[in-house]
Design a protein around this motif. Structure first.
Motif, short mmCIF file in Angstrom:
data_model
loop_
_atom_site.label_atom_id
_atom_site.label_comp_id
_atom_site.label_asym_id
_atom_site.label_seq_id
_atom_site.Cartn_x
_atom_site.Cartn_y
_atom_site.Cartn_z
N TYR A 37 0.82 -1.21 0.00
CA TYR A 37 0.00 0.00 0.00
C TYR A 37 0.86 1.27 0.00
N PRO A 38 0.36 2.32 -0.66
CA PRO A 38 0.99 3.63 -0.48
C PRO A 38 0.80 4.11 0.96
N VAL A 39 1.56 5.12 1.37
CA VAL A 39 1.48 5.65 2.73
C VAL A 39 1.33 7.17 2.68
N SER A 114 2.84 -3.50 5.33
CA SER A 114 3.09 -3.89 3.95
C SER A 114 2.91 -2.67 3.04
N THR A 115 4.02 -2.07 2.67
CA THR A 115 3.96 -0.81 1.92
C THR A 115 4.69 -0.91 0.59
N LEU A 116 4.32 0.00 -0.30
CA LEU A 116 5.05 0.16 -1.56
C LEU A 116 6.30 0.98 -1.26
N GLU A 117 7.45 0.42 -1.49
CA GLU A 117 8.69 1.09 -1.11
C GLU A 117 9.21 1.94 -2.26
N SER A 120 7.24 7.65 -4.95
CA SER A 120 5.95 8.07 -5.50
C SER A 120 4.77 7.51 -4.72
N ALA A 121 5.03 6.56 -3.82
CA ALA A 121 3.96 5.98 -2.99
C ALA A 121 4.03 6.49 -1.55
N ARG A 122 4.88 7.50 -1.31
CA ARG A 122 4.96 8.12 0.02
C ARG A 122 4.58 9.60 -0.11
#
Length: 241
Positions: A37-39, A114-117, A120-122
């Protein structure tokens, strides 16, 4: 029946700030470790959850299929003095707070959830001084935080220089709003400042360079009465495909 996410209190020991920092972590309705997931990281975290209704606004957009789900990490401030020390460009702890965000908070979030590292997803979000420190952090570390939402940031020459000095504006996506009536804003140290004119200077600076950038002026002043209704638009700009 509408699905709701969950919000939990977490704590992280910051070595760079030498204190324990409380976090409010919101996990979206369908959160599973099997997906990434994005954060969204919110300064003034408690204000964004209570006054900004950030989680509720997000869930309405999730339900309508307007945006994909993401995790929210809110960072509450302890008091007005603590906020100024960490958020203000000349605050005694601002440089340490920025290092906390980059070097301690991001690794903690990635280890625990569980994040997209990806930069652009932060996304960083903040209002007033919270927007200021979000912008300065993203400008200094665009390969860590690739997106920033600015609601009525405090802008001074230091902030303008940080944006001017960015070598590669294409790395940063910016959503920026300010109120037309933000002409006499009382700041935390009791001074009264004009916020809208420096925000217009910032807008000019962003517009002259190759930022992915949205700017809007709303009819209103420096308060949650006007920031809260703007949140769905800001989230849609940042999280829609």
């Amino acid at each position: 029946m509408k699905q709701k996410g969950t919000t939990e209190d977490r704590f992280i020991k910051s070595e760079v700030l030498d204190e324990e920092i409380k976090l409010l972590v919101y996990l979206p309705p369908s959160y599973t470790p099997l997906l990434r997931y994005p954060v969204l990281i919110a300064q003034d975290g408690d204000d964004y959850f209570r006054l900004g209704r950030l989680a509720r606004s997000s869930e309405e957009l999730f339900e309508d299929g307007e945006i994909d789900e993401f995790i929210i990490v809110g960072i509450p401030y302890k008091d007005v003095q603590d906020r100024r020390k960490k958020y203000h460009p000349s605050g005694e702890q601002q440089s340490q707070y920025v290092r906390f965000l980059v070097n301690e908070l991001v690794p903690f979030i990635e280890a625990e959830y569980s994040t997209l590292e990806l930069a652009s997803a932060r996304v960083l979000i903040g209002d007033s001084l919270g927007a200021t420190v979000s912008l300065q952090t993203a400008a200094a570390y665009p390969r860590t935080f690739g997106k920033v939402i600015l609601q009525s940031p405090y802008v001074d020459d230091v902030v303008l220089k940080d944006v001017s000095d960015m070598k590669d504006p294409s790395l940063l996506s910016v959503y920026h709003v300010a109120g037309k009536q933000e002409t006499d804003v009382e700041t935390t140290n009791g001074q009264v400042k004009n916020f809208i004119e420096p925000n217009r200077e910032l807008n000019q600076l962003f517009s002259e360079r190759a930022f992915d950038y949205h700017y809007e002026e709303f009819e209103g002043g420096h308060s949650w009465k006007f920031w809260q209704p703007d949140i769905p638009k800001a989230l849609t700009f940042m999280f829609s495909d």
